[in-house]
Structure formats: C-alpha cells, structure tokens
Scaffold this motif. Sequence first.
Motif, PDB file in Angstrom:
ATOM      1  N   GLY A   1      77.175  93.948  85.861  1.00 59.20           N
ATOM      2  CA  GLY A   1      78.425  93.494  85.251  1.00 59.20           C
ATOM      3  C   GLY A   1      79.085  94.599  84.447  1.00 59.20           C
ATOM      4  O   GLY A   1      80.299  94.816  84.495  1.00 59.20           O
ATOM      5  N   PHE A   2      78.236  95.350  83.707  1.00 60.39           N
ATOM      6  CA  PHE A   2      78.757  96.426  82.868  1.00 60.39           C
ATOM      7  C   PHE A   2      79.444  97.481  83.715  1.00 60.39           C
ATOM      8  O   PHE A   2      80.576  97.886  83.451  1.00 60.39           O
ATOM      9  CB  PHE A   2      77.585  97.025  82.098  1.00 60.39           C
TER      10      PHE A   2
ATOM     11  N   ASN B   1      80.534  97.288  86.688  1.00 65.10           N
ATOM     12  CA  ASN B   1      81.683  96.788  87.425  1.00 65.10           C
ATOM     13  C   ASN B   1      82.962  96.934  86.612  1.00 65.10           C
ATOM     14  O   ASN B   1      83.996  97.335  87.119  1.00 65.10           O
ATOM     15  CB  ASN B   1      81.452  95.314  87.745  1.00 65.10           C
ATOM     16  N   GLU B   2      82.864  96.597  85.345  1.00 65.59           N
ATOM     17  CA  GLU B   2      84.061  96.646  84.520  1.00 65.59           C
ATOM     18  C   GLU B   2      84.346  98.060  84.037  1.00 65.59           C
ATOM     19  O   GLU B   2      85.487  98.426  83.818  1.00 65.59           O
ATOM     20  CB  GLU B   2      83.873  95.686  83.335  1.00 65.59           C
TER      21      GLU B   2
ATOM     22  N   GLN C   1      90.595  89.107  76.739  1.00 61.78           N
ATOM     23  CA  GLN C   1      90.749  88.189  77.867  1.00 61.78           C
ATOM     24  C   GLN C   1      90.132  86.832  77.567  1.00 61.78           C
ATOM     25  O   GLN C   1      90.482  85.849  78.197  1.00 61.78           O
ATOM     26  CB  GLN C   1      90.051  88.772  79.096  1.00 61.78           C
ATOM     27  N   PHE C   2      89.186  86.828  76.613  1.00 60.75           N
ATOM     28  CA  PHE C   2      88.530  85.556  76.334  1.00 60.75           C
ATOM     29  C   PHE C   2      89.306  84.718  75.335  1.00 60.75           C
ATOM     30  O   PHE C   2      89.023  83.533  75.195  1.00 60.75           O
ATOM     31  CB  PHE C   2      87.123  85.807  75.779  1.00 60.75           C
TER      32      PHE C   2
ATOM     33  N   MET D   1      91.121  83.834  83.747  1.00 56.35           N
ATOM     34  CA  MET D   1      90.181  84.884  83.333  1.00 56.35           C
ATOM     35  C   MET D   1      89.787  85.689  84.550  1.00 56.35           C
ATOM     36  O   MET D   1      89.429  85.137  85.557  1.00 56.35           O
ATOM     37  CB  MET D   1      88.956  84.211  82.734  1.00 56.35           C
ATOM     38  N   ALA D   2      89.907  86.978  84.475  1.00 56.82           N
ATOM     39  CA  ALA D   2      89.608  87.816  85.625  1.00 56.82           C
ATOM     40  C   ALA D   2      88.141  87.732  85.969  1.00 56.82           C
ATOM     41  O   ALA D   2      87.296  87.498  85.145  1.00 56.82           O
ATOM     42  CB  ALA D   2      90.011  89.248  85.329  1.00 56.82           C
TER      43      ALA D   2
ATOM     44  N   GLY E   1      86.006  90.064  87.106  1.00 55.92           N
ATOM     45  CA  GLY E   1      85.123  91.086  86.585  1.00 55.92           C
ATOM     46  C   GLY E   1      84.779  90.828  85.142  1.00 55.92           C
ATOM     47  O   GLY E   1      83.673  91.099  84.680  1.00 55.92           O
TER      48      GLY E   1
ATOM     49  N   ALA F   1      81.776  88.709  83.996  1.00 63.33           N
ATOM     50  CA  ALA F   1      80.461  89.292  83.783  1.00 63.33           C
ATOM     51  C   ALA F   1      80.225  89.592  82.305  1.00 63.33           C
ATOM     52  O   ALA F   1      79.084  89.707  81.882  1.00 63.33           O
ATOM     53  CB  ALA F   1      80.333  90.577  84.596  1.00 63.33           C
TER      54      ALA F   1
ATOM     55  N   ARG G   1      82.966  83.705  92.092  1.00 64.72           N
ATOM     56  CA  ARG G   1      83.933  84.023  91.053  1.00 64.72           C
ATOM     57  C   ARG G   1      85.254  83.324  91.279  1.00 64.72           C
ATOM     58  O   ARG G   1      86.000  83.085  90.336  1.00 64.72           O
ATOM     59  CB  ARG G   1      84.182  85.528  91.031  1.00 64.72           C
TER      60      ARG G   1
ATOM     61  N   ARG H   1      84.721  91.497  94.894  1.00 66.33           N
ATOM     62  CA  ARG H   1      83.899  92.437  94.135  1.00 66.33           C
ATOM     63  C   ARG H   1      84.645  93.024  92.973  1.00 66.33           C
ATOM     64  O   ARG H   1      84.099  93.141  91.884  1.00 66.33           O
ATOM     65  CB  ARG H   1      83.430  93.556  95.049  1.00 66.33           C
TER      66      ARG H   1
END
Lengths: 213, 639
Positions: free
Chosen positions: A56-57, A59-60, A77-78, B1-2, B4, B7, B60, B99
């Motif tokens: 996950g890390f 990826n972003e 974003q949250f 919410m995107a 990616g 995660a 997702r 992805r």
Amino acid sequence: MILHSFLLFYEKGLQTENTVEDEMEMATVRHRPEALELLEAQSKFTKKELQILYRGFKNECPSGVVNEETFKEIYSQFFPQGDSTTYAHFLFNAFDTDHNGSVSFEDFVMGLSILLRGTVQEKLNWAFNLYDINKDGYITKEEMLDIMKAIYDMMGKCTYPVLKEDTPRQHVETFFQKMDKNKDGVVTIDEFIESCQKDENIMRSMQLFENVI
Amino acid sequence: MAAGVAAWLPFARAAAIGWMPVANCPMPLAPTEKNKRQDELIILNVSGRRFQTWRTTLERYPDTLLGSTEKEFFFNEDTKEYFFDRDPEVFRCILNFYRTGKLHYPRYECISAYDEELAFYGILPEIIGDCCYEEYKDRKRENAERLMDDNDSENNQEGSMPSLSFRQTMWRAFENPHTSTLALVFYYVTGFFIAVSVITNVVETVPCGTVPGNKELPCGERYAVAFFCLDTACVMIFTVEYLLRLFAAPSRYRFIRSVMSIIDVVAIMPYYIGLVMTNNEDVSGAFVTLRVFRVFRIFKFSRHSQGLRILGYTLKSCASELGFLLFSLTMAIIIFATVMFYAEKGSSASKFTSIPASFWYTIVTMTTLGYGDMVPKTIAGKIFGSICSLSGVLVIALPVPVIVSNFSRIYHQNQRADKRRAQKKARLARIRVAKTGSSNAYLHSKRNGLLNEALELTGSTEDEQHTTKGTSLIESQHHHLLHCLEKTTNHEFIDEQLFEQNCMESSMQNYPSSRSPSLSSHHGLTTSCCSRRHKKTTHLPNSSVPATRLRSMQELSTIHIQCSEQPSLTTSRSSLNMKSDDGLRPNCKAAQITTAIISIPTPPALTPEGESRPPPSSPGHSTNISTTTTSNIVKVSAL
C-alpha cells in the motif's frame, strides 16, 4: 516591435520547459527500505502484515518516501469536509522520528507498530509525543490549543452544533483540568499517563484499533 | 475516496489514537469484518493471456464487473480462473486502472472498441485520467462527427426520407444541393445569375466606344436599358431565392441574423432603394454610392465554394493575431510618420503637410511599394526615410512567415491553454463532487446507522442487514473513523443545507433568548411554536430518515416542556442548551423517544452559554440516562 514581442513569447516558452525539468529532478529521489527480516524483528508485525503494508505504501509513494505535501494530500482524502492540513502536519512530525522532512517506510512501520501492537504505555507515550509539538517533555496550553484547533479544523464548517470561536479553548481547559494534577500549567508525561490510566473511556478507546491490519 | 488511498486507511485509523486522550466521550465500536479472508491471488484469463492480481485490488471498485460478484459468472471451475473472451490489450489498461486508480487511453486503440470494452467492464469513461482525457475526447468527437457525416450521406443516398415536411425538404435542398436534381438545378441557376450580376457590374463601367458627339461613355450609360433589365432579372432571382430561404429556414430569427442572409439583403437592397428614390439630383450621388454594395453579390459565391468558407473561418479564428499584427504596424506607421513630418517640416513645398498625410508615405515605403508621389527632400528626411524603408522590410517582409507559423502555434497553444483551464476546472469540479460524494456517503450511512440502532432496540435485525448492504468494509471503516472524530470534538457533521437552516434558526432563537431570563418561558413557548411547525413535516424519528437534527431536537424539547417539573433549569436557555436537557426524557417517556436521544451527543460541559446552569444537576440526570438507555454507543460522560 514585433520582434520584441516575438522574443517575449519565445522566452516564456523556455521558462515553462525549465520548470518541467525541475520537477523531474525532484522525483528521482529514491529510497529502499530495510530487509523484511530486519523490519520484522524491529516491529511487532508479521511478515505478511509487513508485505501488505509495504504494498500500500509503495503504491501511493513509488519513490519510497512520503514528503509532507503528499502526506497532507493523502490524509485530507479521508476528511473531505474540513481542513486537515494542520493536523496532518503534526502527525507528520510525530511519524518523522529522525526529523529529516520525509517519512520512510521504516518510520511508517515503527509508528504503526506502536499504535497497533504496542502496550498502552507505548501508545500513550506516542500520543504525548504528538501533542508535545516542540518535544521538550511538557505539553503547554498553547501547544494543546494548536492541536485542538487542528482537530476542530478537520470538522469543517458544517457541524451541529455550530462551532464557536472558543470551543477549542474550552476543550483545552477541560483537558488541562483533567490532566494537570499539580496545576502548574503544563502536563508532563507522567501526569499524562497517570490521568489517562485513570480514565476508563480512554483506556477502552486505546484498544479500539487493535485489529486494523 | 481514491482506491490507492484506501491502502492508507489503516494508517489513518491508527493515527486516530492521537485523538483518544482528548476526547470526552467514549468512542463508537469499530466495524467488524464479518468474513475476513486472507488476501489471495486471482487469475484472470483474457483470451489466453493470463493476468494475476490480488483480490483486494479488484475489490477497490465494487461497482464494476471485476470488483463485484458479477465476475463469478465468468468463473471457470475446471481451471479455477476467471475467463473473459475479450481483447487482452485493452484489458491491460483496465487492470492498470484497478492497480493505480488511473484509467489511461492508449492512442493506438480504436475509440469505439475501447468504449465497448469500458462498457463491458462497467467502467465509466469519465474517470479517464487527465493525461489521456484530452486525446480521448478529441477522438470521440472526431468519431461522432464522422458517424454523423456517414449518417447524413447515407440518408442522402437513400433518397426515401419518410414524411419530411415540404419546408424541411426545401431547406435541405438549399443547404445541400446534391440531395435532388431540382436542388442542383437551383444551385447552378443562382450561381449563374450571381456571375452574370457581377460581370454586369464590372462591364457597366467600361468605356464603350464613342457616341456621336465625341463623348466617351461607359457601357452602362450607353445601353442603359439593357443593363437595367439584366439587373432587374438578377435582383428578382435573388429576391425570390432569399424569400424561399426565409420561408424554409427552421429558425427564421437565426437565419436572419446569419452572415449569408445579411449579404443577400445588402446585395439586393441598392436596387430597391434605387427604385424607390426618384432620379433626384441631390440624392443621385448617394444612389451611386449604394451601387457599390452590389459588389457584395460576389460574396454569395461563398455558398457555392467550400474554399471561400474555410478561408473566412480561418480569418475569423485568427482574428486576434491579425489584430495584434495590425496594431503593431499602426504603431510603427505612426512613429515613422511623425518623424518624417517633423523632419520635412522645414523644407519648402513639402508634400508632408500633416502627420496623417505622412501616413500614406510611411505605408507606401514600409511595404516597399514606393509610388514616388511623396518624397522627402531634406537630408534628415531622406535619412529617416531610408530607415523607414529598411525597417519596413524587417517589420513586414521578414516576420510574415514567422508570424504565420507563430499564428498557428499560438493559436493551438491558446486552444490548449483554454483546454487545460477547462480541464482544470473540470478536474476541480470532479474532486469537489467526489468530496461531497464521500461526505454525503458518510452522512447517509450515519442516518442508516441511526436507523439500525433504532431497529435494534425495537428488535428487528433483518432490516439492519438490508441497510448495510450498500457499504463496503472500507467505507464502513472510513465512516467509523469520521464517527470517532465527531465523538472527539463532540460536534457532528451535517450537510450544507442543514447547516444553513440551523444558522438561520439559531439566529432566530438566540435573539429572544438574549433578553432577560424571565423571558425563558416565553422562549420555551417560541421553540415549541417552531417545533410545532416542524412537527407537521416530520414523522417519528424511527419511521423515516431523521432528516434534521434540529427538528428532532425541537420535537423532543416540546415534549420536555410538557413533562418538565423543574422550571429552574429552563432559565437563560438558548436552543443549544435545550438539548442538553434531553436527559430528562427517559424519565417521562417511552422507548420511542429513547431512540432519538441516542443520536444526540449531549455535552453539558461544552455549551458556551451553559455556564449559568448548575452543573451538578446534569451528572445526576446523566447517570439516570446511563442506566436507562440500552445503547452502548452514546453516554453522557460524567465530567
């Protein structure tokens, strides 16, 4: 005359090309984390959990590090309704333990290891570290007010009841009444841990995120 | 919410521990993962090419084919893989979307094939990333235009258009002369007459040999009658054509305003004005001037020539650049004309009588025409004149090709800048929509959550599962996070309209309460009045979505007034304080009201105007609440 304006256009075109090159340079910073076994030994996560976390890390943040801008963007974003940049700034400082301006995967994993798998003592320690903005071992009212304002900023404008100007300040007063035992205007780590351990709500909520990963 | 960012949700939730010591109320329970599966690799076999990815990657986007249970229809039991009989090249892009969260459009791909694949996999084309969105839109527009052209030509060739009205057929015949033979004939006839009219105008002025009397006459005056007949015939044809077009036009107002119709009118007007006006000596000069407008008939050829139309369109689109060129030329002309005027002022019998008179010299010199009708005589004048002609070469001759290519470059750049600006606006709008979407999703699920709790208390659990069907695990975790934030700050998220409503109502109610406390009972009555007004519109909080907090709160406050026996607590109340006395409710009413209380956070310590109220009374009542409420989510904490 026309030549002059022609030259102006040409210069402007050059300038845009320069900024593009600058951006490309900044993106070439790369960071590779420690070996999986080492991280597994240092943190309290299993190999599988570390794998999921890293995927996950990465990826972003393909470059391997998070700088503050990206961090703020991700965190905002949250919380779509409010402005979470100030709180993200404090969070970033709490995670960036070596204060080099970027959060690498190791910092990330160590922070999460404390938050998700640590003892209550460690978690409270982490929270104290978050509130203590200048890391001098004392939480002053000003520091707490900054944190409180940052948290209330995340709520945004459309709340019920309506957010008043001094709501954060009042909340800080409540906090200090509860935490500051010797009423000296600052909260030390021992006062903090002691007061939190007495409050069962806080104790219970500390266990809330055990199974996040 | 995107996707990616999903995660990072565990991280955001872990970081929420930072709020815990600050919060005054207990936190809501975290959503449990009902069936936590280990993440597994799934194999997607697309026409023989195997793609592998994690299951969570596909999940997702739960509203697409691959992210939902729809892909189970494609599951092949024998090979334990999902088989799709589709294009593997496009599938690559689609899987990359899962992805990375960005959908790209490959340029070599046909636009309609790509659209079909997107439709198959349930992905909206609007989420194509900015990098490829422009290309995609351009290709789509080209394709649409081509399809439209194809359709049109198909229709034309068919020839059997069912039931077009006479007017519509006429309009089609006018616009597209290839539709029918009659239209073609009409097209050629009008073209012929335009040519005749133009040639007549030209020949009219040619000297036609001498008339006895040794006077050189132009043909127009020699054969005046013949020319007049010709002119009349042409104008009659043009008038008939114009009236027919006016009749057939689908939108007459738009037709009248169009350029071609203005040209038509200007072309035939002089004739009619000439007819109307008598052959008066005074106005004959003006009449002659009007004849100049007959030359506009040549512009009618643009209906017949595609090239002319394209040229006109190009000029129109390059108008700003041409204007700039003209402006800079004007500046140069003025400067040099001024200089030449003052340089030649001294010389006698100078033709440079004024600066405007020098304009002519400057223009002729700069464009390297050099007629020679105005020539500088002084030395300074000659020096400046030579500088003028040299700079004329530079100013006009050299940059013209550069400017021409600059025009196209700047023009396209401007278009791209405009497109980028529009893209940025669109992207910001999309971000805003996504943000409001996610915050609305949270508010919506909160209301559903309330519904859940209400239903739980009344004992029905089937509906609860029904309402939570829509939210995925990630969404429910995100909502739990937002709920924790609400608990920490003891304020709630509401949407914009509610917020404005609340502001208006609280300002309405704060006004009377700012007076003396003795008016509190009156104030209480006003709130009951307001809530009575609201009560008509709301049902019980259970049955429908409790749309407004304020309403339910006020509803409760009316009930409170009815059953309260402590008038002391109603002193100096504002609407915000009112709700903190909701705690008295369980003492007087049944479970129905209890459920409504659950949703309202009651922080007695946080009300700004609540200082006057005696604090000890609230804990007493709070403990009452904690014993009577069965929900474990909200308690008024004893502070």
